[in-house]
Design a protein around this motif. Sequence first.
Motif, PDB file in Angstrom:
ATOM      1  N   UNK A 194      14.526  -2.127  -0.155  1.00  0.00           N
ATOM      2  CA  UNK A 194      15.932  -2.308   0.183  1.00  0.00           C
ATOM      3  C   UNK A 194      16.575  -0.978   0.567  1.00  0.00           C
ATOM      4  N   UNK A 195      16.308   0.056  -0.218  1.00  0.00           N
ATOM      5  CA  UNK A 195      16.842   1.378   0.104  1.00  0.00           C
ATOM      6  C   UNK A 195      16.244   1.902   1.406  1.00  0.00           C
ATOM      7  N   UNK A 196      14.954   1.652   1.594  1.00  0.00           N
ATOM      8  CA  UNK A 196      14.279   2.100   2.821  1.00  0.00           C
ATOM      9  C   UNK A 196      14.897   1.438   4.052  1.00  0.00           C
ATOM     10  N   UNK A 197      15.229   0.162   3.926  1.00  0.00           N
ATOM     11  CA  UNK A 197      15.878  -0.545   5.035  1.00  0.00           C
ATOM     12  C   UNK A 197      17.223   0.100   5.363  1.00  0.00           C
ATOM     13  N   UNK A 198      17.973   0.477   4.347  1.00  0.00           N
ATOM     14  CA  UNK A 198      19.267   1.135   4.573  1.00  0.00           C
ATOM     15  C   UNK A 198      19.092   2.471   5.300  1.00  0.00           C
ATOM     16  N   UNK A 199      18.022   3.187   4.965  1.00  0.00           N
ATOM     17  CA  UNK A 199      17.750   4.475   5.620  1.00  0.00           C
ATOM     18  C   UNK A 199      17.436   4.254   7.094  1.00  0.00           C
ATOM     19  N   UNK A 200      16.632   3.225   7.398  1.00  0.00           N
ATOM     20  CA  UNK A 200      16.331   2.916   8.798  1.00  0.00           C
ATOM     21  C   UNK A 200      17.596   2.512   9.539  1.00  0.00           C
ATOM     22  N   UNK A 201      18.431   1.702   8.916  1.00  0.00           N
ATOM     23  CA  UNK A 201      19.668   1.258   9.549  1.00  0.00           C
ATOM     24  C   UNK A 201      20.630   2.419   9.787  1.00  0.00           C
ATOM     25  N   UNK A 202      20.599   3.396   8.910  1.00  0.00           N
ATOM     26  CA  UNK A 202      21.435   4.586   9.107  1.00  0.00           C
ATOM     27  C   UNK A 202      20.986   5.341  10.351  1.00  0.00           C
ATOM     28  N   UNK A 203      19.660   5.400  10.550  1.00  0.00           N
ATOM     29  CA  UNK A 203      19.114   6.098  11.716  1.00  0.00           C
ATOM     30  C   UNK A 203      19.255   5.279  12.989  1.00  0.00           C
ATOM     31  N   UNK A 204      19.236   3.937  12.848  1.00  0.00           N
ATOM     32  CA  UNK A 204      19.319   3.065  14.017  1.00  0.00           C
ATOM     33  C   UNK A 204      20.310   1.930  13.725  1.00  0.00           C
ATOM     34  N   UNK A 205      21.615   2.237  13.699  1.00  0.00           N
ATOM     35  CA  UNK A 205      22.637   1.254  13.310  1.00  0.00           C
ATOM     36  C   UNK A 205      22.751   0.079  14.268  1.00  0.00           C
ATOM     37  N   UNK A 206      22.137   0.184  15.451  1.00  0.00           N
ATOM     38  CA  UNK A 206      22.197  -0.915  16.423  1.00  0.00           C
ATOM     39  C   UNK A 206      21.306  -2.100  16.026  1.00  0.00           C
ATOM     40  N   UNK A 207      20.420  -1.908  15.055  1.00  0.00           N
ATOM     41  CA  UNK A 207      19.505  -2.973  14.640  1.00  0.00           C
ATOM     42  C   UNK A 207      20.228  -4.050  13.838  1.00  0.00           C
ATOM     43  N   UNK A 208      19.685  -5.258  13.886  1.00  0.00           N
ATOM     44  CA  UNK A 208      20.220  -6.386  13.124  1.00  0.00           C
ATOM     45  C   UNK A 208      19.922  -6.161  11.639  1.00  0.00           C
ATOM     46  N   UNK A 209      20.968  -6.041  10.839  1.00  0.00           N
ATOM     47  CA  UNK A 209      20.800  -5.703   9.426  1.00  0.00           C
ATOM     48  C   UNK A 209      19.958  -6.735   8.680  1.00  0.00           C
ATOM     49  N   UNK A 210      20.256  -8.015   8.863  1.00  0.00           N
ATOM     50  CA  UNK A 210      19.519  -9.053   8.141  1.00  0.00           C
ATOM     51  C   UNK A 210      18.045  -9.057   8.521  1.00  0.00           C
ATOM     52  N   UNK A 211      17.766  -8.865   9.814  1.00  0.00           N
ATOM     53  CA  UNK A 211      16.379  -8.828  10.273  1.00  0.00           C
ATOM     54  C   UNK A 211      15.647  -7.637   9.672  1.00  0.00           C
ATOM     55  N   UNK A 212      16.293  -6.488   9.682  1.00  0.00           N
ATOM     56  CA  UNK A 212      15.668  -5.279   9.119  1.00  0.00           C
ATOM     57  C   UNK A 212      15.378  -5.463   7.633  1.00  0.00           C
ATOM     58  N   UNK A 231      12.001   0.717  14.476  1.00  0.00           N
ATOM     59  CA  UNK A 231      11.866  -0.563  13.778  1.00  0.00           C
ATOM     60  C   UNK A 231      11.155  -0.316  12.453  1.00  0.00           C
ATOM     61  N   UNK A 232      10.843  -1.366  11.738  1.00  0.00           N
ATOM     62  CA  UNK A 232      10.313  -1.218  10.383  1.00  0.00           C
ATOM     63  C   UNK A 232       8.882  -0.677  10.333  1.00  0.00           C
ATOM     64  N   UNK A 233       8.188  -0.633  11.462  1.00  0.00           N
ATOM     65  CA  UNK A 233       6.910   0.090  11.493  1.00  0.00           C
ATOM     66  C   UNK A 233       7.127   1.577  11.255  1.00  0.00           C
ATOM     67  N   UNK A 234       8.334   2.044  11.530  1.00  0.00           N
ATOM     68  CA  UNK A 234       8.631   3.476  11.505  1.00  0.00           C
ATOM     69  C   UNK A 234       9.408   3.919  10.268  1.00  0.00           C
ATOM     70  N   UNK A 235       9.703   3.008   9.378  1.00  0.00           N
ATOM     71  CA  UNK A 235      10.627   3.320   8.277  1.00  0.00           C
ATOM     72  C   UNK A 235      10.187   4.520   7.460  1.00  0.00           C
ATOM     73  N   UNK A 236       8.900   4.639   7.194  1.00  0.00           N
ATOM     74  CA  UNK A 236       8.419   5.756   6.373  1.00  0.00           C
ATOM     75  C   UNK A 236       8.742   7.110   6.958  1.00  0.00           C
ATOM     76  N   UNK A 237       8.788   7.186   8.280  1.00  0.00           N
ATOM     77  CA  UNK A 237       9.140   8.445   8.948  1.00  0.00           C
ATOM     78  C   UNK A 237      10.593   8.808   8.668  1.00  0.00           C
ATOM     79  N   UNK A 238      11.467   7.810   8.774  1.00  0.00           N
ATOM     80  CA  UNK A 238      12.890   8.066   8.542  1.00  0.00           C
ATOM     81  C   UNK A 238      13.180   8.321   7.064  1.00  0.00           C
ATOM     82  N   UNK A 239      12.401   7.697   6.190  1.00  0.00           N
ATOM     83  CA  UNK A 239      12.545   7.983   4.756  1.00  0.00           C
ATOM     84  C   UNK A 239      12.141   9.429   4.480  1.00  0.00           C
ATOM     85  N   UNK A 240      11.024   9.866   5.075  1.00  0.00           N
ATOM     86  CA  UNK A 240      10.570  11.247   4.880  1.00  0.00           C
ATOM     87  C   UNK A 240      11.606  12.243   5.384  1.00  0.00           C
ATOM     88  N   UNK A 241      12.276  11.888   6.477  1.00  0.00           N
ATOM     89  CA  UNK A 241      13.319  12.751   7.018  1.00  0.00           C
ATOM     90  C   UNK A 241      14.544  12.775   6.110  1.00  0.00           C
TER      91      UNK A 241
END
Length: 331
Positions: A258-276, A45-55
């Motif tokens: 906005x870009x960070x949200x896309x990175x999280x969604x790429x890692x977890x595509x099952x998430x609700x895009x609008x919510x993310x 979820x968005x608490x974790x976005x920085x980790x996926x961005x770093x990856x």
Amino acid sequence: MKKIVALLLVLVMSLSLAGCGDSNDTPAKPAETADITMVLDWTPNTNHTGLYVAQEKGFFKDNNLNVTIVQPPDGGATQMVASGDAQFGIEFQDTMAPALAQSEPLPITAVAAVLQHNTSGLVSLKKTGIDSFGKMEGHSYATWDSPTEQAILKTLCEKDGGDFSKVNMISTYVEDIVAGLNSDIESVWIYAGWDKIKLEMENIDHNFLLFKDADPVFDYYTPVLIANNDYLEKNADASKAFIAAVKKGYEYAAENPDEAADILLKAAPELDKDLVKKSQAYLSTQYIADAKSWGVIDPKRWNAFYDWLNENKLVENELPENAGLSTDYLS
């Protein structure tokens, strides 16, 4: 000529000092590629976005790190980090306390704050009239039966003139906040960055009471980045390099939601895009907030909450000053 020589000497000394400053600000990379397992506290979820961005951005790779991000087992992130099966994980200061207050404390340490302030609070439908903590009296609350959880609510309810013994405690986990509040559950503990946004997206009128606004002692750190103590001690360079890369990931997410949200969604595509997208826009203002940079933990705030736990006898053994905290690894 003497003036020119003097100026040159000053310039050389300035450059030398600047170079020293840079080397201190940049953590040493591990000599060989370090393999690190990073365990989340929950599903992505968005608490974790920085980790996926770093990856995604190669910040880990740039620091000579091979990082695997995993979801927690049934035993939770704390147990996995304490056992050494993961070197780093996501936890919360309040739920860390029991692990640190055992006769043999689990070997975990908080090394950085994911968010600067506690964004959790009590939510209820506006029609219930729970617009202050005292007004929980006579209404139901969904509890996960944590002594700390209930003590926080009791403190705030009674501070506001309510009788907490008259709150109808319902032991249940509310997975769907909208459905929960439209059942026999009248109030729930939620986080502003996720469930509150869900309610706003559904245009549901609600009251939301932040715990930190009611009493500053409840502005504890939630969530935090934790590490295995043995790993920190034996792998200081890799630990500092990892935390530096994570910091860079969260600071990038703060600047580019906005870009960070896309990175999280790429890692977890099952998430609700609008919510993310909406959640990321909000949390990107909370990663750093009023701190000088990402990850800062104020020992005074850390200790204030644990002192409150001690005073209210909510832990098995008294937590000492700076229990489970180190500011030595964050650059």
